[in-house]
Design an enzyme around this catalytic site. Structure first.
Site, PDB file in Angstrom:
ATOM      1  CB  CYS A  45      -0.912   0.024   1.227  1.00  0.00           C
ATOM      2  SG  CYS A  45      -2.025  -1.377   1.335  1.00  0.00           S
TER       3      CYS A  45
HETATM    4  C1  BEZ Z   1       0.578  -4.592   1.866  1.00  0.00           C
HETATM    5  O1  BEZ Z   1       0.158  -3.503   1.529  1.00  0.00           O
HETATM    6  O2  BEZ Z   1       1.771  -4.863   1.798  1.00  0.00           O
HETATM    7  C2  BEZ Z   1      -0.358  -5.655   2.356  1.00  0.00           C
HETATM    8  C3  BEZ Z   1      -1.507  -5.294   3.027  1.00  0.00           C
HETATM    9  C4  BEZ Z   1      -2.351  -6.281   3.498  1.00  0.00           C
HETATM   10  C5  BEZ Z   1      -2.047  -7.615   3.286  1.00  0.00           C
HETATM   11  C6  BEZ Z   1      -0.890  -7.955   2.583  1.00  0.00           C
HETATM   12  C7  BEZ Z   1      -0.040  -6.968   2.121  1.00  0.00           C
END
Ligand code: BEZ
Length: 211
Positions: A45
């Site tokens: 994210c």
């Molecule tokens: C991420 O943004 O890295 C992420 C968020 C939730 C679950 C897995 C990865």
């Protein structure tokens, strides 16, 4: 109930990192992209929001406003923005909606309980100036989105809204387009002064009309 193409994008009021918004008023007469991310302070994210911040000029050039949403609260978003700016070498320049009560996430069906009961998946909604949904896309949490693809779709949507063409597989802005099947051969000279190439009666290419 899931939103489908052509449905009205539901309106809502929400608190964002840039203040309260009424979504439809905030969109105004332009295009919009509403996209969800699973959680703040997560690696994928962080890269996604940094990527969109860096590409803001490209979205603006197309008259598109971007807004992100997650179920984390506003204080969390505010703290995380400092990390996004630091790690992605950018300055956040578009709002993130705080959706701790899941109002927006539920309206847009962004929580897919069989994937995760709490967090939103990576949903994208492209919304047209008529407030209708023009594209929906859902990625799993483990896969960051390709925001160049969203620019490509916007280019196609804006072109095909104004000309009787469709865009072929892997089309990029500036490449030949497909004459829609509703156009009769006899109409081609008037509609497409640059001409058309017929491969099959149903497969006719024309140079991009707005180039
Ligand atoms: C991420 O943004 O890295 C992420 C968020 C939730 C679950 C897995 C990865």
């Amino acid at each position: 109930m899931a939103l489908r193409l052509g449905d009205e994008a539901p309106n809502f009021k929400a608190l964002t990192t840039e203040g309260e918004i009424d979504f439809h008023q905030w969109l105004g007469k332009g295009w919009g992209i509403l996209f969800s991310h699973p959680a703040d302070y997560t690696p994928v994210c962080t890269t996604e929001l940094g990527a969109v911040a860096k590409m803001k000029g490209e979205f603006e050039r197309r008259g598109v406003k971007c807004v992100a949403v997650s179920v984390d609260p506003i204080e969390s978003h505010r703290g995380w923005i400092a990390d996004i700016n630091e790690t992605q070498n950018t300055t956040m320049n578009f709002p993130i909606i705080a959706d701790p009560d899941r109002k927006v996430s539920s309206l847009y069906d962004m929580i897919h309980p069989n994937a995760d009961t709490t967090f939103t998946v990576r949903s994208v909604f492209i919304i047209g100036p008529d407030k209708k949904v023009k594209l929906t896309l859902t990625y799993p949490a483990s896969t960051g989105r390709n925001f160049f693809e969203l620019l490509r779709v916007i280019d196609s949507l804006q072109l095909t809204a104004n000309h009787k063409v469709a865009t072929p597989a892997n089309w990029e802005n500036g490449q030949d387009c497909i004459v829609v099947t509703a156009v009769k051969d006899a109409e081609i000279p008037a509609l497409f002064p640059k001409g058309a190439r017929t491969v099959k009666p149903y497969l006719r290419y024309t140079p991009q009309p707005n180039c």
